[in-house]
Motif scaffolding. Structure first.
Motif, PDB file in Angstrom:
ATOM      1  N   GLU A 172     -15.700  17.698   0.837  1.00  0.00           N
ATOM      2  CA  GLU A 172     -15.989  16.761  -0.262  1.00  0.00           C
ATOM      3  C   GLU A 172     -14.780  16.664  -1.182  1.00  0.00           C
ATOM      4  N   SER A 173     -14.180  17.811  -1.477  1.00  0.00           N
ATOM      5  CA  SER A 173     -12.977  17.835  -2.324  1.00  0.00           C
ATOM      6  C   SER A 173     -11.807  17.168  -1.618  1.00  0.00           C
ATOM      7  N   TYR A 174     -11.683  17.420  -0.312  1.00  0.00           N
ATOM      8  CA  TYR A 174     -10.574  16.827   0.441  1.00  0.00           C
ATOM      9  C   TYR A 174     -10.654  15.299   0.438  1.00  0.00           C
ATOM     10  N   THR A 180      -8.261   9.388  -3.954  1.00  0.00           N
ATOM     11  CA  THR A 180      -7.672   9.201  -5.287  1.00  0.00           C
ATOM     12  C   THR A 180      -6.147   9.264  -5.265  1.00  0.00           C
ATOM     13  N   SER A 181      -5.553   9.765  -4.170  1.00  0.00           N
ATOM     14  CA  SER A 181      -4.087   9.814  -4.059  1.00  0.00           C
ATOM     15  C   SER A 181      -3.524   8.602  -3.327  1.00  0.00           C
ATOM     16  N   ALA A 182      -4.395   7.640  -2.953  1.00  0.00           N
ATOM     17  CA  ALA A 182      -3.953   6.426  -2.256  1.00  0.00           C
ATOM     18  C   ALA A 182      -3.102   5.558  -3.185  1.00  0.00           C
ATOM     19  N   PRO A 191       4.545   8.234  -0.339  1.00  0.00           N
ATOM     20  CA  PRO A 191       4.019   8.197   1.034  1.00  0.00           C
ATOM     21  C   PRO A 191       4.153   9.505   1.813  1.00  0.00           C
ATOM     22  N   LEU A 192       5.369  10.052   1.895  1.00  0.00           N
ATOM     23  CA  LEU A 192       5.574  11.249   2.702  1.00  0.00           C
ATOM     24  C   LEU A 192       4.893  12.460   2.085  1.00  0.00           C
ATOM     25  N   THR A 193       4.909  12.540   0.766  1.00  0.00           N
ATOM     26  CA  THR A 193       4.254  13.653   0.079  1.00  0.00           C
ATOM     27  C   THR A 193       2.761  13.643   0.357  1.00  0.00           C
ATOM     28  N   ARG A 194       2.150  12.473   0.235  1.00  0.00           N
ATOM     29  CA  ARG A 194       0.705  12.364   0.460  1.00  0.00           C
ATOM     30  C   ARG A 194       0.344  12.681   1.909  1.00  0.00           C
ATOM     31  N   ALA A 225      -0.034   4.479   6.790  1.00  0.00           N
ATOM     32  CA  ALA A 225      -0.374   3.058   6.896  1.00  0.00           C
ATOM     33  C   ALA A 225      -0.815   2.499   5.549  1.00  0.00           C
ATOM     34  N   GLN A 226      -1.611   3.274   4.812  1.00  0.00           N
ATOM     35  CA  GLN A 226      -2.050   2.812   3.498  1.00  0.00           C
ATOM     36  C   GLN A 226      -0.872   2.665   2.542  1.00  0.00           C
ATOM     37  N   SER A 227       0.112   3.530   2.660  1.00  0.00           N
ATOM     38  CA  SER A 227       1.299   3.435   1.806  1.00  0.00           C
ATOM     39  C   SER A 227       2.156   2.226   2.156  1.00  0.00           C
ATOM     40  N   LEU A 228       2.170   1.868   3.453  1.00  0.00           N
ATOM     41  CA  LEU A 228       2.994   0.733   3.903  1.00  0.00           C
ATOM     42  C   LEU A 228       2.245  -0.597   3.821  1.00  0.00           C
ATOM     43  N   GLY A 229       0.925  -0.532   3.753  1.00  0.00           N
ATOM     44  CA  GLY A 229       0.137  -1.760   3.748  1.00  0.00           C
ATOM     45  C   GLY A 229      -0.046  -2.354   5.121  1.00  0.00           C
ATOM     46  N   ARG A 230       0.139  -1.545   6.156  1.00  0.00           N
ATOM     47  CA  ARG A 230      -0.029  -1.973   7.551  1.00  0.00           C
ATOM     48  C   ARG A 230       0.028  -0.733   8.448  1.00  0.00           C
ATOM     49  N   PRO A 231      -0.505  -0.815   9.676  1.00  0.00           N
ATOM     50  CA  PRO A 231      -0.395   0.337  10.582  1.00  0.00           C
ATOM     51  C   PRO A 231       1.067   0.720  10.786  1.00  0.00           C
ATOM     52  N   SER A 232       1.345   2.010  10.770  1.00  0.00           N
ATOM     53  CA  SER A 232       2.746   2.451  10.838  1.00  0.00           C
ATOM     54  C   SER A 232       3.307   2.359  12.250  1.00  0.00           C
TER      55      SER A 232
END
Length: 367
Positions: A172-174, A180-182, A191-194, A225-232
């Protein structure tokens, strides 16, 4: 033994963000190159490229766990999942399951993470598995969840995950942290940190009886993918598998501490290397398309079969090059026919010949 989850500040990981900033910048620059390269493809060719890259990742993420899959069967299953024409070939449950998960990750990259998504991925991966207590759900067994190696009577314990009773709360925490980190959420991370934190965090919880590595790498893909706005579509599993021991060593060291700067630097470097590998593979598939344009209708069935087999070896080709013996085995041709076929392929410019006599080898001419 002190594991990260036994420490008072768990799961508050710490790291040196300043040291990671140059890697984050490099990732964004390389991402533009990958996106630009893929745009060179027509829609039909882009579908073929997507199948190639996804099947590579499916096979390699399974190899990391010691599971060897048939690449063509995985491709056939991917084609069916995407509604494309496919060969009517048998597909094992493991190959169908990993293909289903890869497509699900690819198509649902933009959606928030939730428990049903993770349950669905696990059920896909563990299709027809008869050895697990729980499929499509978190582990519930009372035994310690340990990563071990060595002799059965004297095992080396590399890691012990939180007990099963803690898993619902931990997950649940994960999931809350992941969402929330998106990029568009309340506490966005680079991106890389997340992606790096998300992978280590998930592997440390180890919520399933089996399949945690493959799902953890899928989560890294979803995060990127979420960081780039498309599948990586980057060759992450392919790159990890090429240095698997380093990957496991890094996981083991960084599951004993909450200061994970070393892990994040390693993971960032791996992602950037994966981007470079992806660019090389995209260039290879472009060259492959051009090759078939040049030689369409000019090769006999035996030559077509051998060329197709050479392309399946990927950008590196056959180790040491294609030999006459390789050709005989692939095309089921006599030695005399093989000599004529290979000489014809060289004369047409399809193959490049090097060496002499028994040291003669052939490579695809992709210039």
């Amino acid at each position: 033994m002190i594991w990260n989850w036994t420490q008072p500040d768990w799961p508050q990981f710490t790291y040196d963000a300043a040291s990671l900033a140059p890697l984050e910048n490099q990732f964004l620059l390389s991402s533009g190159e990958v996106i630009g390269a893929v745009r060179h493809f027509k829609d039909e060719d882009r579908d073929l490229l997507r199948i190639e890259l996804l099947s590579d990742e499916a096979v390699k993420t399974s190899e990391i766990e010691g599971e060897m899959l048939d690449r063509q069967s995985v491709q056939s299953s991917l084609r069916r999942q995407l509604g494309l024409a496919s060969e009517d070939r048998p597909v094992k449950p493991q190959e169908r399951g990993i293909a289903e998960m890869m497509i699900d990750v690819y198509q649902s990259w933009h959606t928030p993470l939730d428990h049903p998504t993770l349950y669905r991925w696990h059920a896909m991966l563990m299709t027809e598995n008869r050895h697990l207590e729980t499929i499509g759900g978190y582990r519930t067994h009372a035994d310690a969840m340990q990563i071990v190696s060595g002799r059965h009577d004297k095992p080396a314990i590399h890691y012990e995950a939180p007990p099963s009773l803690r898993i619902p709360t931990e997950m649940e925490s994960y999931i809350d942290w992941f969402n929330t980190s998106a990029p568009d959420a309340g506490l966005p991370l680079p991106p890389l940190t997340r992606a790096g934190l998300g992978h280590l965090y998930f592997e440390s919880i180890h919520p399933f009886e089996d399949g945690n590595g493959r799902i953890g790498r899928a989560l890294a893909e979803k995060s990127l993918a979420q960081s780039l706005g498309r599948p990586s579509l980057i060759a992450l599993a392919h790159t990890i598998e090429s240095a698997r021991k380093t990957y496991y060593d890094q996981l083991e060291r960084n599951q004993r501490t909450l200061d994970v700067t070393e892990w994040l630097a390693y993971f960032a470097g791996t992602v950037i290397k994966a981007q470079k590998t992806t660019l090389e593979r995209v260039a290879f598939y472009i060259a492959k398309a051009h090759f078939y344009d040049r030689f369409r209708g000019r090769l006999n069935d035996r030559q077509e079969q051998a060329v197709a087999r050479m392309f399946r070896e990927g950008p590196q080709g056959f180790k040491g090059g294609l030999s006459a013996e390789n050709y005989i085995a692939i095309a089921r041709a006599s030695r005399a026919t093989t000599t004529r076929d290979l000489a014809d392929l060289v004369a047409k410019g399809a193959l490049i010949r090097t060496g002499e006599r028994r040291h003669t080898r052939y490579a695809l001419n992709l210039d």
